[in-house]
Design an enzyme around this catalytic site. Structure first.
Site, short mmCIF file in Angstrom:
data_model
loop_
_atom_site.label_atom_id
_atom_site.label_comp_id
_atom_site.label_asym_id
_atom_site.label_seq_id
_atom_site.Cartn_x
_atom_site.Cartn_y
_atom_site.Cartn_z
N SER A 24 -50.27 56.21 -2.32
CA SER A 24 -49.00 55.79 -1.93
C SER A 24 -49.11 54.56 -0.71
CB SER A 24 -47.63 55.96 -2.05
OG SER A 24 -46.54 55.54 -1.33
N SER A 25 -48.65 54.12 -0.14
CA SER A 25 -48.43 52.80 0.75
C SER A 25 -47.42 53.28 2.01
CB SER A 25 -48.32 51.30 0.68
OG SER A 25 -47.00 51.27 0.11
N CYS A 26 -46.82 54.87 1.59
CA CYS A 26 -45.68 54.91 2.29
C CYS A 26 -46.24 55.51 3.54
CB CYS A 26 -44.66 55.96 1.30
SG CYS A 26 -44.85 56.72 0.62
N TRP A 28 -30.28 41.22 -2.09
CA TRP A 28 -29.45 41.54 -1.22
C TRP A 28 -30.41 41.32 -0.22
CZ3 TRP A 28 -29.11 47.71 0.44
CH2 TRP A 28 -27.39 47.72 -0.90
N HIS A 63 -37.38 50.30 -8.54
CA HIS A 63 -37.92 48.89 -7.72
C HIS A 63 -38.12 48.09 -7.21
CE1 HIS A 63 -40.65 52.44 -8.14
NE2 HIS A 63 -41.08 52.62 -6.59
N TYR A 119 -41.84 62.83 0.73
CA TYR A 119 -42.60 62.57 -0.36
C TYR A 119 -44.25 62.24 0.65
CZ TYR A 119 -44.55 59.18 -3.71
OH TYR A 119 -45.00 58.65 -5.03
N GLY A 173 -50.36 62.41 -16.45
CA GLY A 173 -49.74 61.88 -15.43
C GLY A 173 -49.26 60.80 -17.02
N LYS A 184 -48.02 62.98 0.27
CA LYS A 184 -49.16 62.42 -0.29
C LYS A 184 -50.32 62.70 0.63
CE LYS A 184 -47.87 60.38 -3.70
NZ LYS A 184 -48.27 60.57 -5.80
N1 LIG Z 1 -44.91 52.05 -9.14
C1 LIG Z 1 -45.72 52.34 -8.33
O1 LIG Z 1 -44.98 50.85 -7.35
C2 LIG Z 1 -46.80 53.03 -6.87
C3 LIG Z 1 -46.97 52.32 -6.15
C4 LIG Z 1 -47.54 53.53 -5.44
C5 LIG Z 1 -48.39 54.59 -5.92
N2 LIG Z 1 -47.68 55.14 -7.08
C6 LIG Z 1 -48.04 56.56 -7.18
O2 LIG Z 1 -48.66 56.45 -9.03
C7 LIG Z 1 -48.86 57.62 -9.32
C8 LIG Z 1 -47.54 57.35 -9.61
O3 LIG Z 1 -46.46 56.40 -10.24
P1 LIG Z 1 -46.27 56.01 -11.96
O4 LIG Z 1 -45.36 54.79 -10.53
O5 LIG Z 1 -46.69 55.77 -13.01
O6 LIG Z 1 -44.57 57.31 -11.56
P2 LIG Z 1 -44.17 57.85 -13.29
O7 LIG Z 1 -44.19 56.24 -14.00
O8 LIG Z 1 -42.65 57.81 -12.78
O9 LIG Z 1 -44.63 58.23 -13.63
C9 LIG Z 1 -45.45 60.01 -13.16
C10 LIG Z 1 -45.81 60.09 -14.79
O10 LIG Z 1 -45.59 62.05 -13.71
C11 LIG Z 1 -45.38 63.11 -15.08
N3 LIG Z 1 -44.23 64.32 -14.02
C12 LIG Z 1 -44.34 64.29 -12.78
N4 LIG Z 1 -43.37 65.40 -12.56
C13 LIG Z 1 -45.02 66.28 -13.30
C14 LIG Z 1 -44.77 67.60 -13.99
N5 LIG Z 1 -44.20 68.55 -13.06
N6 LIG Z 1 -45.77 68.32 -14.61
C15 LIG Z 1 -46.31 67.58 -15.34
N7 LIG Z 1 -45.96 66.18 -14.71
C16 LIG Z 1 -45.11 65.38 -14.41
C17 LIG Z 1 -43.80 62.17 -15.10
O11 LIG Z 1 -43.78 62.99 -16.01
P3 LIG Z 1 -42.38 62.73 -16.80
O12 LIG Z 1 -41.33 61.45 -16.50
O13 LIG Z 1 -42.19 63.59 -18.03
O14 LIG Z 1 -41.58 63.89 -15.72
C18 LIG Z 1 -45.17 60.52 -15.22
O15 LIG Z 1 -45.31 60.63 -16.57
C19 LIG Z 1 -47.57 58.52 -8.26
O16 LIG Z 1 -48.36 58.86 -7.39
C20 LIG Z 1 -47.18 57.16 -7.59
O17 LIG Z 1 -47.02 57.65 -5.94
C21 LIG Z 1 -46.95 53.82 -7.64
#
Ligand SMILES: NC(=O)c1ccc[n+]([C@@H]2O[C@H](COP(=O)([O-])OP(=O)(O)OC[C@H]3O[C@@H](n4cnc5c(N)ncnc54)[C@H](OP(=O)(O)O)[C@@H]3O)[C@@H](O)[C@H]2O)c1
Length: 325
Positions: free
Chosen positions: A110-112, A209, A186, A139, A11, A143
């Site tokens: 994730s916190s969820c 909101w 978000h 989701y 990722g 997790k």
């Molecule tokens: N953002 C937040 O606020 C937040 C908060 C709490 C936890 N997290 C956790 O942190 C982690 C990363 O989140 P993020 O915000 O960095 O998400 P993101 O920006 O959407 O990045 C997710 C990455 O995973 C890749 N991916 C998705 N499906 C895939 C697949 N089938 N095969 C290969 N790659 C795939 C995506 O590639 P494509 O875009 O090309 O599909 C993207 O590069 C997640 O586990 C999330 O739950 C995030």
């Protein structure tokens, strides 16, 4: 033997994955010891492809930051995709890692994962003590399964194969590489876009909101990446001392929460928007408070560094560079 482990960041084009790569490079990890694949190059839901990738690359460590991620609307509309794809990605990566000798893996949750009515601030031991928020339950279940996969491989293969798979649960993140999509982002990126557009169009007011009173916690993504590398690099003895085999995940939060109105004011200030901020109490507020208890991580020697004002400044600079027309 190379002194630097070969690290696969799954990722790496996402917000968190790209921050982890930045963090590793900033800490002096050589580029050629970081392995990445785009989604197009390697679909992590494809078990055979994931196995072939691990067999060919043989990484020493894995950061599992790939996931299907989205807001309430996406989670509500595509629940099957959220549970299926996340379960598959995790199961494929964790099992292929094990079968190819990976001893160190960090899973991002994730916190969820915590019950809807978990006592605040939410401690790690609130896991599986109550009913989840229904909108993103699929989701969250995926997790939780990710945490349990890590723990189960540790329990079965920790002694015999040196398997040491860890999980971190971030609070709400924001910063470089965020998603600014108008309908599917978000809180902070949505506010940045709205206040930026209001400034450009000289709009007299922006309405947010709800009442503006719910409290939320926000962590800058580079802090999240630093925490991830910190947890990955803790000695096994230290990690085990602060966790339990069946309750091993670690919260990663900023440590303080702010009201939605305060965040909106901070974003308006950062963006340079001078108009009014109004609330709309006819819209739902959601849960009154969501704050992580990060004392486990703090006791392990890590504390967030980036305050909201500083983080918002960096986030807005990234927005202006990459997303504004
Ligand atoms: N953002 C937040 O606020 C937040 C908060 C709490 C936890 N997290 C956790 O942190 C982690 C990363 O989140 P993020 O915000 O960095 O998400 P993101 O920006 O959407 O990045 C997710 C990455 O995973 C890749 N991916 C998705 N499906 C895939 C697949 N089938 N095969 C290969 N790659 C795939 C995506 O590639 P494509 O875009 O090309 O599909 C993207 O590069 C997640 O586990 C999330 O739950 C995030």
């Amino acid at each position: 033997m190379n002194v630097h482990p070969k690290i696969y960041v799954a990722g790496h084009r996402g917000m968190v994955g790209s921050a982890i790569v930045r963090q590793l490079l900033a800490q002096g990890h050589p580029t050629d010891r970081i392995v990445t694949r785009t989604h197009a190059e390697l679909d992590l839901t494809d078990q055979a492809a994931v196995r072939a990738f691990f067999a060919a690359e043989k990484p020493d460590q894995v950061y599992l930051a790939a996931a299907k991620v989205g807001g309430i609307h996406a989670n509500n509309t595509y629940p099957a995709e959220f549970i299926y794809q996340n379960l598959m990605m995790q199961a494929n990566v964790i099992d292929a890692a094990f079968h190819n000798g990976v001893q160190k893996l960090l899973f991002l949750g994730s916190s969820c994962i915590y019950p809807k009515l978990a006592p605040q601030p939410m401690r790690e031991d609130a896991l599986l003590t109550g009913t989840l928020e229904s909108t993103n339950e699929p989701y969250a279940i995926a997790k939780i399964a990710g945490i349990k996969l890590c723990e189960s491989y540790n329990r079965q293969y920790g002694e015999s194969h040196g398997v040491d798979y860890r999980s971190v649960m971030p609070t709400n993140l924001y910063g470089t590489g965020d998603n600014y999509h108008p309908e599917n982002s978000h809180v902070i990126p949505a506010l940045i876009r709205r206040f930026h557009e209001a400034k450009v169009s000289n709009a007299p007011s922006v309405t947010i909101w709800g009442t503006g009173t719910p409290r939320r916690e926000f962590l800058y993504v580079d802090d999240m990446a630093a925490a991830s590398v910190h947890v990955m690099n803790l000695s096994k003895a230290t990690y085990e001392q602060h966790t339990q085999p069946m309750l091993s995940h670690i919260n990663v939060g900023y440590g303080e929460d702010v009201t939605i109105l305060e965040v909106a004011q901070a974003v308006a200030h950062t963006v340079g928007y001078k108009g009014d901020i109004q609330t709309d109490p006819s819209k739902p507020d959601g849960t009154p408070r969501k704050l992580m208890d990060s004392s486990r991580l703090n006791a392990l020697g890590w504390q967030a560094q980036t305050g909201l004002a500083h983080g918002l400044k960096a986030a807005y600079a990234d927005f202006l560079k990459n997303y504004s027309e």
